[in-house]
Design a protein around this motif. Sequence first.
Motif, PDB file in Angstrom:
ATOM      1  N   ALA A 155       0.772  -1.207   0.160  1.00  0.00           N
ATOM      2  CA  ALA A 155       0.043  -0.112   0.035  1.00  0.00           C
ATOM      3  C   ALA A 155       0.914   1.139   0.106  1.00  0.00           C
ATOM      4  O   ALA A 155       0.382   2.410  -0.754  1.00  0.00           O
ATOM      5  CB  ALA A 155      -0.739   0.009   1.363  1.00  0.00           C
ATOM      6  N   ASP A 156       2.075   1.299   0.481  1.00  0.00           N
ATOM      7  CA  ASP A 156       2.915   2.478   0.798  1.00  0.00           C
ATOM      8  C   ASP A 156       3.644   2.895  -0.546  1.00  0.00           C
ATOM      9  O   ASP A 156       4.103   3.993  -0.591  1.00  0.00           O
ATOM     10  CB  ASP A 156       3.766   2.073   1.980  1.00  0.00           C
ATOM     11  N   HIS A 157       3.602   1.824  -1.466  1.00  0.00           N
ATOM     12  CA  HIS A 157       4.485   2.403  -2.559  1.00  0.00           C
ATOM     13  C   HIS A 157       3.899   1.752  -3.841  1.00  0.00           C
ATOM     14  O   HIS A 157       4.474   1.950  -5.028  1.00  0.00           O
ATOM     15  CB  HIS A 157       5.785   1.749  -2.407  1.00  0.00           C
ATOM     16  N   ILE A 158       2.726   0.929  -3.969  1.00  0.00           N
ATOM     17  CA  ILE A 158       2.255   0.602  -5.266  1.00  0.00           C
ATOM     18  C   ILE A 158       1.926   1.730  -6.266  1.00  0.00           C
ATOM     19  O   ILE A 158       1.705   1.639  -7.258  1.00  0.00           O
ATOM     20  CB  ILE A 158       1.208  -0.559  -5.054  1.00  0.00           C
ATOM     21  N   GLY A 159       1.530   2.972  -5.474  1.00  0.00           N
ATOM     22  CA  GLY A 159       0.828   4.073  -6.353  1.00  0.00           C
ATOM     23  C   GLY A 159       1.995   4.730  -7.196  1.00  0.00           C
ATOM     24  O   GLY A 159       1.752   5.043  -8.326  1.00  0.00           O
ATOM     25  N   ALA A 160       3.349   4.592  -6.442  1.00  0.00           N
ATOM     26  CA  ALA A 160       4.474   5.229  -7.073  1.00  0.00           C
ATOM     27  C   ALA A 160       4.870   4.175  -8.404  1.00  0.00           C
ATOM     28  O   ALA A 160       5.367   4.704  -9.312  1.00  0.00           O
ATOM     29  CB  ALA A 160       5.355   5.530  -6.311  1.00  0.00           C
ATOM     30  N   ILE A 161       4.924   2.942  -8.066  1.00  0.00           N
ATOM     31  CA  ILE A 161       5.140   2.020  -9.085  1.00  0.00           C
ATOM     32  C   ILE A 161       4.209   2.198 -10.367  1.00  0.00           C
ATOM     33  O   ILE A 161       4.894   2.356 -11.316  1.00  0.00           O
ATOM     34  CB  ILE A 161       5.012   0.608  -8.606  1.00  0.00           C
ATOM     35  N   VAL A 162       3.016   2.042 -10.173  1.00  0.00           N
ATOM     36  CA  VAL A 162       1.879   2.324 -11.106  1.00  0.00           C
ATOM     37  C   VAL A 162       2.128   3.706 -12.134  1.00  0.00           C
ATOM     38  O   VAL A 162       2.294   3.455 -13.121  1.00  0.00           O
ATOM     39  CB  VAL A 162       0.518   2.068 -10.770  1.00  0.00           C
ATOM     40  N   GLN A 163       2.458   4.531 -11.303  1.00  0.00           N
ATOM     41  CA  GLN A 163       2.559   6.033 -11.997  1.00  0.00           C
ATOM     42  C   GLN A 163       3.797   5.639 -12.937  1.00  0.00           C
ATOM     43  O   GLN A 163       3.778   6.446 -14.132  1.00  0.00           O
ATOM     44  CB  GLN A 163       2.884   6.921 -11.058  1.00  0.00           C
ATOM     45  N   GLU A 164       5.039   5.331 -12.165  1.00  0.00           N
ATOM     46  CA  GLU A 164       6.399   5.090 -13.005  1.00  0.00           C
ATOM     47  C   GLU A 164       6.192   4.158 -14.348  1.00  0.00           C
ATOM     48  O   GLU A 164       6.521   4.683 -15.394  1.00  0.00           O
ATOM     49  CB  GLU A 164       7.349   4.453 -12.185  1.00  0.00           C
ATOM     50  N   TYR A 165       5.498   3.079 -14.021  1.00  0.00           N
ATOM     51  CA  TYR A 165       5.130   2.026 -15.254  1.00  0.00           C
ATOM     52  C   TYR A 165       4.169   2.991 -16.360  1.00  0.00           C
ATOM     53  O   TYR A 165       4.522   2.749 -17.360  1.00  0.00           O
ATOM     54  CB  TYR A 165       4.310   1.017 -14.807  1.00  0.00           C
ATOM     55  N   GLU A 166       2.904   3.419 -15.847  1.00  0.00           N
ATOM     56  CA  GLU A 166       2.272   4.126 -16.817  1.00  0.00           C
ATOM     57  C   GLU A 166       3.101   5.127 -17.748  1.00  0.00           C
ATOM     58  O   GLU A 166       2.885   5.138 -18.918  1.00  0.00           O
ATOM     59  CB  GLU A 166       0.994   4.883 -15.999  1.00  0.00           C
ATOM     60  N   GLU A 167       3.942   5.971 -17.172  1.00  0.00           N
ATOM     61  CA  GLU A 167       4.497   6.809 -17.945  1.00  0.00           C
ATOM     62  C   GLU A 167       5.691   6.385 -18.778  1.00  0.00           C
ATOM     63  O   GLU A 167       5.748   6.802 -20.070  1.00  0.00           O
ATOM     64  CB  GLU A 167       5.450   7.945 -16.695  1.00  0.00           C
ATOM     65  N   ALA A 168       6.151   5.191 -18.500  1.00  0.00           N
ATOM     66  CA  ALA A 168       6.951   4.446 -19.283  1.00  0.00           C
ATOM     67  C   ALA A 168       6.430   3.793 -20.346  1.00  0.00           C
ATOM     68  O   ALA A 168       6.815   3.863 -21.411  1.00  0.00           O
ATOM     69  CB  ALA A 168       8.031   3.653 -18.662  1.00  0.00           C
ATOM     70  N   LEU A 169       5.461   3.254 -20.255  1.00  0.00           N
ATOM     71  CA  LEU A 169       4.553   2.425 -21.031  1.00  0.00           C
ATOM     72  C   LEU A 169       3.915   3.231 -22.315  1.00  0.00           C
ATOM     73  O   LEU A 169       3.625   2.800 -23.241  1.00  0.00           O
ATOM     74  CB  LEU A 169       3.484   1.778 -20.202  1.00  0.00           C
ATOM     75  N   ASP A 170       3.893   4.453 -21.994  1.00  0.00           N
ATOM     76  CA  ASP A 170       3.095   5.148 -22.953  1.00  0.00           C
ATOM     77  C   ASP A 170       3.997   5.476 -24.171  1.00  0.00           C
ATOM     78  O   ASP A 170       3.666   5.992 -25.354  1.00  0.00           O
ATOM     79  CB  ASP A 170       2.692   6.655 -22.195  1.00  0.00           C
ATOM     80  N   LYS A 171       5.351   5.379 -23.937  1.00  0.00           N
ATOM     81  CA  LYS A 171       6.328   5.470 -24.976  1.00  0.00           C
ATOM     82  C   LYS A 171       6.748   4.159 -25.874  1.00  0.00           C
ATOM     83  O   LYS A 171       7.080   4.372 -26.687  1.00  0.00           O
ATOM     84  CB  LYS A 171       7.711   5.836 -24.133  1.00  0.00           C
ATOM     85  N   ILE A 172       5.893   2.964 -25.421  1.00  0.00           N
ATOM     86  CA  ILE A 172       6.018   1.747 -26.211  1.00  0.00           C
ATOM     87  C   ILE A 172       5.171   1.927 -27.352  1.00  0.00           C
ATOM     88  O   ILE A 172       5.320   1.491 -28.616  1.00  0.00           O
ATOM     89  CB  ILE A 172       5.551   0.697 -25.398  1.00  0.00           C
ATOM     90  N   GLN A 173       4.241   2.884 -27.583  1.00  0.00           N
ATOM     91  CA  GLN A 173       3.239   2.979 -28.670  1.00  0.00           C
ATOM     92  C   GLN A 173       2.472   1.728 -28.805  1.00  0.00           C
ATOM     93  O   GLN A 173       1.919   1.576 -29.950  1.00  0.00           O
ATOM     94  CB  GLN A 173       4.042   3.451 -29.807  1.00  0.00           C
ATOM     95  N   HIS A 174       2.094   1.107 -28.005  1.00  0.00           N
ATOM     96  CA  HIS A 174       1.066  -0.107 -28.037  1.00  0.00           C
ATOM     97  C   HIS A 174       0.178  -0.067 -26.964  1.00  0.00           C
ATOM     98  O   HIS A 174       0.694   0.323 -25.783  1.00  0.00           O
ATOM     99  CB  HIS A 174       1.954  -1.602 -27.945  1.00  0.00           C
ATOM    100  N   PRO A 175      -0.752  -0.399 -26.909  1.00  0.00           N
ATOM    101  CA  PRO A 175      -2.074  -0.353 -25.863  1.00  0.00           C
ATOM    102  C   PRO A 175      -1.356  -1.465 -24.678  1.00  0.00           C
ATOM    103  O   PRO A 175      -0.734  -2.451 -25.022  1.00  0.00           O
ATOM    104  CB  PRO A 175      -3.177  -0.684 -26.140  1.00  0.00           C
ATOM    105  N   HIS A 176      -1.701  -1.295 -23.475  1.00  0.00           N
ATOM    106  CA  HIS A 176      -1.517  -2.159 -22.491  1.00  0.00           C
ATOM    107  C   HIS A 176      -2.766  -2.183 -21.450  1.00  0.00           C
ATOM    108  O   HIS A 176      -3.480  -1.379 -21.388  1.00  0.00           O
ATOM    109  CB  HIS A 176      -0.253  -1.699 -21.889  1.00  0.00           C
ATOM    110  N   GLU A 177      -2.579  -3.496 -20.549  1.00  0.00           N
ATOM    111  CA  GLU A 177      -3.500  -3.361 -19.580  1.00  0.00           C
ATOM    112  C   GLU A 177      -2.600  -3.680 -18.410  1.00  0.00           C
ATOM    113  O   GLU A 177      -1.745  -4.677 -18.491  1.00  0.00           O
ATOM    114  CB  GLU A 177      -4.491  -4.330 -20.012  1.00  0.00           C
TER     115      GLU A 177
END
Length: 233
Positions: free
Chosen positions: A16-38
């Motif tokens: 709970a204390d860090h999963i939010g930061a991980i998801v935000q970090e991943y989402e910002e990076a995954l946007d650069k792949i140019q393929h949809p993701h879940e």
Amino acid sequence: MDKILISIILPVYNQADHIGAIVQEYEEALDKIQHPHELILVVNNCRDRSLEVCQALAKEYPSVRIVYSKEGGWGLAVKLGIAASKGDLICYTNSARTSAKDLTLLLLYAVVYPQVIIKANRKIRDNWFRRLGSLFYNLECRTLFDLSYWDINGTPKIFPRQCDRLFQLTRDDDLIDAEFNIICRQESYPVLEVPIFSTSRHSGRSTTNLKSALRLYWGAWQIWQQKKGKKER
């Protein structure tokens, strides 16, 4: 290149204390792949506010989905995530140890080689105990199951949906990674190991200790004995 859907499975256990930061970090990076993701957050057997935090993340990010399990286990969480996945490429990883940079690197390999299984080969461990324990376990699995891989437990692991035998994983515990590699060997799935040198963690300490290491060694031996028994029948 045709657009493909990428499913990323993240087991969540008392984060709970860090999963939010991980998801935000991943989402910002995954946007650069140019393929949809879940992003599938498998919240399992948590004793903190992980479920509430993940539910809030699902409202904030349209790509985030929640799978909830009252029961715990790394293998169980991975299996639940795979079963819920909709992607052409399916990835699972240990979010506490996987940086956004490493995740996107392996996903880019998988996009370029969509018929090949991509997995991490972590070259550096936190301390001598983990280095020695990992070496023994990998040597054991290589010997027992005729594997050529050097990091059995290394994640991220990414595979195409066509590798349907990987949808039949059975282990609910940490031995699911050994089972994953054994199936790849049995089915002659092509596997590419990508070296990873990062040792950083998002939060917390590793739960690997002598007891859990011995459980892995004994578990791998039991799997080999079961397979040996089936061959002799």
